[in-house]
Scaffold this motif. Sequence first.
Motif, PDB file in Angstrom:
ATOM      1  N   CYS A 186      43.345  12.221  45.598  1.00  0.00           N
ATOM      2  CA  CYS A 186      42.577  10.985  45.532  1.00  0.00           C
ATOM      3  C   CYS A 186      43.127  10.027  44.468  1.00  0.00           C
ATOM      4  O   CYS A 186      43.595  10.454  43.409  1.00  0.00           O
ATOM      5  CB  CYS A 186      41.117  11.291  45.224  1.00  0.00           C
ATOM      6  SG  CYS A 186      40.328  12.363  46.448  1.00  0.00           S
ATOM      7  N   TYR A 244      45.473  15.894  39.274  1.00  0.00           N
ATOM      8  CA  TYR A 244      44.328  15.555  38.425  1.00  0.00           C
ATOM      9  C   TYR A 244      44.564  14.260  37.635  1.00  0.00           C
ATOM     10  O   TYR A 244      43.683  13.814  36.904  1.00  0.00           O
ATOM     11  CB  TYR A 244      44.040  16.688  37.444  1.00  0.00           C
ATOM     12  CG  TYR A 244      43.695  17.999  38.122  1.00  0.00           C
ATOM     13  CD1 TYR A 244      42.403  18.232  38.593  1.00  0.00           C
ATOM     14  CD2 TYR A 244      44.657  18.980  38.305  1.00  0.00           C
ATOM     15  CE1 TYR A 244      42.088  19.428  39.229  1.00  0.00           C
ATOM     16  CE2 TYR A 244      44.354  20.179  38.937  1.00  0.00           C
ATOM     17  CZ  TYR A 244      43.069  20.397  39.403  1.00  0.00           C
ATOM     18  OH  TYR A 244      42.759  21.574  40.022  1.00  0.00           O
ATOM     19  N   ALA A 247      42.305   9.590  40.418  1.00  0.00           N
ATOM     20  CA  ALA A 247      40.961   9.895  40.927  1.00  0.00           C
ATOM     21  C   ALA A 247      40.381   8.675  41.608  1.00  0.00           C
ATOM     22  O   ALA A 247      40.865   7.543  41.461  1.00  0.00           O
ATOM     23  CB  ALA A 247      40.047  10.355  39.792  1.00  0.00           C
ATOM     24  N   LEU A 273      36.795  21.514  45.579  1.00  0.00           N
ATOM     25  CA  LEU A 273      36.709  20.194  44.962  1.00  0.00           C
ATOM     26  C   LEU A 273      37.352  20.244  43.576  1.00  0.00           C
ATOM     27  O   LEU A 273      37.075  21.155  42.787  1.00  0.00           O
ATOM     28  CB  LEU A 273      35.255  19.749  44.853  1.00  0.00           C
ATOM     29  CG  LEU A 273      34.463  19.739  46.172  1.00  0.00           C
ATOM     30  CD1 LEU A 273      32.993  19.399  45.919  1.00  0.00           C
ATOM     31  CD2 LEU A 273      35.068  18.752  47.161  1.00  0.00           C
ATOM     32  N   HIS A 274      38.210  19.272  43.295  1.00  0.00           N
ATOM     33  CA  HIS A 274      38.971  19.246  42.045  1.00  0.00           C
ATOM     34  C   HIS A 274      38.525  18.049  41.199  1.00  0.00           C
ATOM     35  O   HIS A 274      38.456  16.915  41.706  1.00  0.00           O
ATOM     36  CB  HIS A 274      40.472  19.130  42.342  1.00  0.00           C
ATOM     37  CG  HIS A 274      41.002  20.286  43.138  1.00  0.00           C
ATOM     38  ND1 HIS A 274      41.593  21.378  42.557  1.00  0.00           N
ATOM     39  CD2 HIS A 274      41.024  20.525  44.490  1.00  0.00           C
ATOM     40  CE1 HIS A 274      41.970  22.238  43.506  1.00  0.00           C
ATOM     41  NE2 HIS A 274      41.626  21.740  44.679  1.00  0.00           N
ATOM     42  N   PHE A 275      38.262  18.348  39.927  1.00  0.00           N
ATOM     43  CA  PHE A 275      37.796  17.299  39.006  1.00  0.00           C
ATOM     44  C   PHE A 275      38.564  17.365  37.687  1.00  0.00           C
ATOM     45  O   PHE A 275      39.004  18.449  37.253  1.00  0.00           O
ATOM     46  CB  PHE A 275      36.305  17.469  38.690  1.00  0.00           C
ATOM     47  CG  PHE A 275      35.416  17.479  39.907  1.00  0.00           C
ATOM     48  CD1 PHE A 275      35.005  16.300  40.499  1.00  0.00           C
ATOM     49  CD2 PHE A 275      34.976  18.681  40.454  1.00  0.00           C
ATOM     50  CE1 PHE A 275      34.174  16.310  41.609  1.00  0.00           C
ATOM     51  CE2 PHE A 275      34.150  18.702  41.561  1.00  0.00           C
ATOM     52  CZ  PHE A 275      33.745  17.520  42.142  1.00  0.00           C
ATOM     53  N   VAL A 292      26.509  17.464  44.200  1.00  0.00           N
ATOM     54  CA  VAL A 292      27.399  17.503  45.366  1.00  0.00           C
ATOM     55  C   VAL A 292      26.603  18.035  46.553  1.00  0.00           C
ATOM     56  O   VAL A 292      26.052  19.151  46.499  1.00  0.00           O
ATOM     57  CB  VAL A 292      28.628  18.386  45.121  1.00  0.00           C
ATOM     58  CG1 VAL A 292      29.480  18.464  46.381  1.00  0.00           C
ATOM     59  CG2 VAL A 292      29.446  17.856  43.950  1.00  0.00           C
ATOM     60  N   LEU A 333      28.918  12.862  46.839  1.00  0.00           N
ATOM     61  CA  LEU A 333      28.788  13.068  45.398  1.00  0.00           C
ATOM     62  C   LEU A 333      27.759  12.056  44.910  1.00  0.00           C
ATOM     63  O   LEU A 333      28.036  10.850  44.819  1.00  0.00           O
ATOM     64  CB  LEU A 333      30.132  12.860  44.687  1.00  0.00           C
ATOM     65  CG  LEU A 333      31.182  13.968  44.913  1.00  0.00           C
ATOM     66  CD1 LEU A 333      31.845  13.851  46.280  1.00  0.00           C
ATOM     67  CD2 LEU A 333      32.250  13.945  43.840  1.00  0.00           C
ATOM     68  N   ALA A 341      29.959   8.667  40.245  1.00  0.00           N
ATOM     69  CA  ALA A 341      30.638   9.905  40.654  1.00  0.00           C
ATOM     70  C   ALA A 341      32.162   9.748  40.545  1.00  0.00           C
ATOM     71  O   ALA A 341      32.688   8.626  40.501  1.00  0.00           O
ATOM     72  CB  ALA A 341      30.252  10.270  42.081  1.00  0.00           C
ATOM     73  N   ILE A 343      36.006  11.965  41.831  1.00  0.00           N
ATOM     74  CA  ILE A 343      36.659  13.065  42.538  1.00  0.00           C
ATOM     75  C   ILE A 343      38.174  12.885  42.408  1.00  0.00           C
ATOM     76  O   ILE A 343      38.702  11.790  42.559  1.00  0.00           O
ATOM     77  CB  ILE A 343      36.231  13.110  44.028  1.00  0.00           C
ATOM     78  CG1 ILE A 343      36.835  14.330  44.735  1.00  0.00           C
ATOM     79  CG2 ILE A 343      36.602  11.841  44.752  1.00  0.00           C
ATOM     80  CD1 ILE A 343      36.266  15.639  44.312  1.00  0.00           C
ATOM     81  N   ASN A 344      38.878  13.985  42.131  1.00  0.00           N
ATOM     82  CA  ASN A 344      40.339  13.931  41.962  1.00  0.00           C
ATOM     83  C   ASN A 344      41.094  14.447  43.190  1.00  0.00           C
ATOM     84  O   ASN A 344      42.154  13.927  43.536  1.00  0.00           O
ATOM     85  CB  ASN A 344      40.772  14.746  40.741  1.00  0.00           C
ATOM     86  CG  ASN A 344      40.214  14.193  39.450  1.00  0.00           C
ATOM     87  OD1 ASN A 344      39.025  14.369  39.165  1.00  0.00           O
ATOM     88  ND2 ASN A 344      41.054  13.519  38.661  1.00  0.00           N
ATOM     89  N   ILE A 346      40.606  17.010  47.101  1.00  0.00           N
ATOM     90  CA  ILE A 346      39.735  17.752  48.025  1.00  0.00           C
ATOM     91  C   ILE A 346      40.609  18.642  48.900  1.00  0.00           C
ATOM     92  O   ILE A 346      41.642  18.209  49.421  1.00  0.00           O
ATOM     93  CB  ILE A 346      38.929  16.796  48.922  1.00  0.00           C
ATOM     94  CG1 ILE A 346      38.052  15.872  48.079  1.00  0.00           C
ATOM     95  CG2 ILE A 346      38.076  17.589  49.912  1.00  0.00           C
ATOM     96  CD1 ILE A 346      37.360  14.788  48.898  1.00  0.00           C
TER      97      ILE A 346
END
Length: 613
Positions: A186, A244, A247, A273-275, A292, A333, A341, A343-344, A346
């Motif tokens: 993302c 990462y 985002a 899910l990566h944050f 989420v 989210l 919200a 998100i990095n 998916i």
Amino acid sequence: MVLNACLISEPFTIRISCGSFDDVRTAPTNTLWYRDFGYTGGRFANATRPSFIIPPLKTLRYFPLSDGPENCYNINNVPNGHYQVRLFFALLDNPNLDSEPIFDVSVEGTLFSSLLLGWSSDDEKTFAEALVFVQDSSLSICFHSTGHGDPSILSIEVLQIDDNAYNLGPSLGKGTVFRTAKRLKCGAGKPAFDEDLNGLPWGGDRFWLGLQTLSSSSDDQSISTENVIAETLLAPSFYPQSIYQSAIVGTDRQPSLSFEMDVTPNKNYSVWLHFAEIDNGVTAEEQRVFDVLINGDTAFKGIDIIRMTGERFTALVLNKTVAVSGTTLKIILQPVEGTRAIINAIEVFEIIPAENKTLPEEVSALRTLKGSLGLPLRFGWNGDPCVPQQHPWSGVDCQFDDTKGNWVIDGLGLDNQGLRGVIPGDISKLQHLQSINLSSNSIKGNIPTSLGTISALQVLDLSYNELNGSIPESLDQLASLQILNLNGNHLSGRVPASLGGRPLHRARFNFTDNAGLCGIPGLRECGPHLSVAAKIGMAFGVLLAILFLVVFAACWWKRRQNILRAQKLAAAREAPYAKSRTHFTRDVQMAKHQRPPESSRSSNNESSPHLLS
């Protein structure tokens, strides 16, 4: 081609350039692709790549339906372990052939991908990827025709990854196949592979599709950073830190984020899910808190990245397995009031239960049967005969054996298929057969005695072939046999008495149209029955008699020649004697004519003195 793997420091890796006669290296990473090997059939051709993400290879292998509906790549000497298997597809560079084939793909007997109409115009559908466990040092990848064009494959990648990568626990371990349904990076519009992102080999070589917005209608924004991200490149998944460093975040106008994708209904999906908190506007706990939701259900509540990781610029990975009944997977989210919200990355995988394979000894027996009977190429018979269940082998019936946990073969239906070989003795290894129909072919040779060991056999139809020899006594051991058709062959000898009486027990046996068979009603009478020893003795006696006649004839001829030779020699020696006798006889006869009258002789005699002794 045999390759040895060494797992001391590097994972097992093999890449195949399908249709290529030479090893190939591709830019920008100088990746090595081995020349084509391991295939069961098909033909090579030049390739047209429909997508820029496809490796820059020039050839492919395609599988015409005339080569069979199933064709495979069988790669041996693969160390047991966990693997990322990725296949890239391409089009034949030939306008006269179907430009976009539609077909299914399986790995280790499990169907995991189906190419549908329009796949060549969608980057994400020009490849298929699965995570699978290899447990018998070999890997089988098969392509199943659906009757719409010839399956074509550009490349195959088999990349070993950590055994615990994407681990969902013991209940969903080696008995599952993960199909990669979606993988998004993302905030970055450029797609990339792990190798491009300085990933480690033990993480595989994942493809990340760049995404700058979650949907065309959303009011979100992209952010990025060059700061080092902590907790990356770690076992078991070895995620590169680059995923990462960008985002997508919500805005004041639309603080929530929403992502939606199409899925196959009634399947289970694993969502990862990566944050990482890379937003300069968020520096402490409770400044960004969100829930989420997946398909309306709360999957994670109160996510606070800084609180959960301990600091900014630190990776956080969350995983949830969900059952989806519809055709859509939707991730929302939802921020707590006052926050936005973020998100990095998916990842979404379809969880596919791995198929149980067919018993290896029965697969081996079928392959022997294939060669011995001269099975036509159109049958295929590649891969596993029973799985995937959507594509079993033609002419083979399967049944799952709960006690063994494997599929077994319980029926063969190969009647009227132009078979011209012989029935191998190894057919007895198919111990679960209940029905064999090989009728109306041109099969030669004897009926194998080993057929009598298939105790479950109920139907045996070998009619209208060219079988010869006698009917094996061992068929009497088939207690469950109800139908036996041996008519229309060249069989000879006495029908076993036990088989002849079986029809009285509601079985249907047919031995007609075999000129040499005898011994039961409907067939000719047999002569005196001789044991095997008697037959051998008789044959030996006939042989001796023939030998005696030959010797006698030779002796007579020799004696006759000797007599003739002696007569010739005698005739040659007696020739002067015979001439002398002829002259003597003539002289005597002449003397008789010159003798004086009898009176003269008498007077002479009387005047002569008498000599007395």
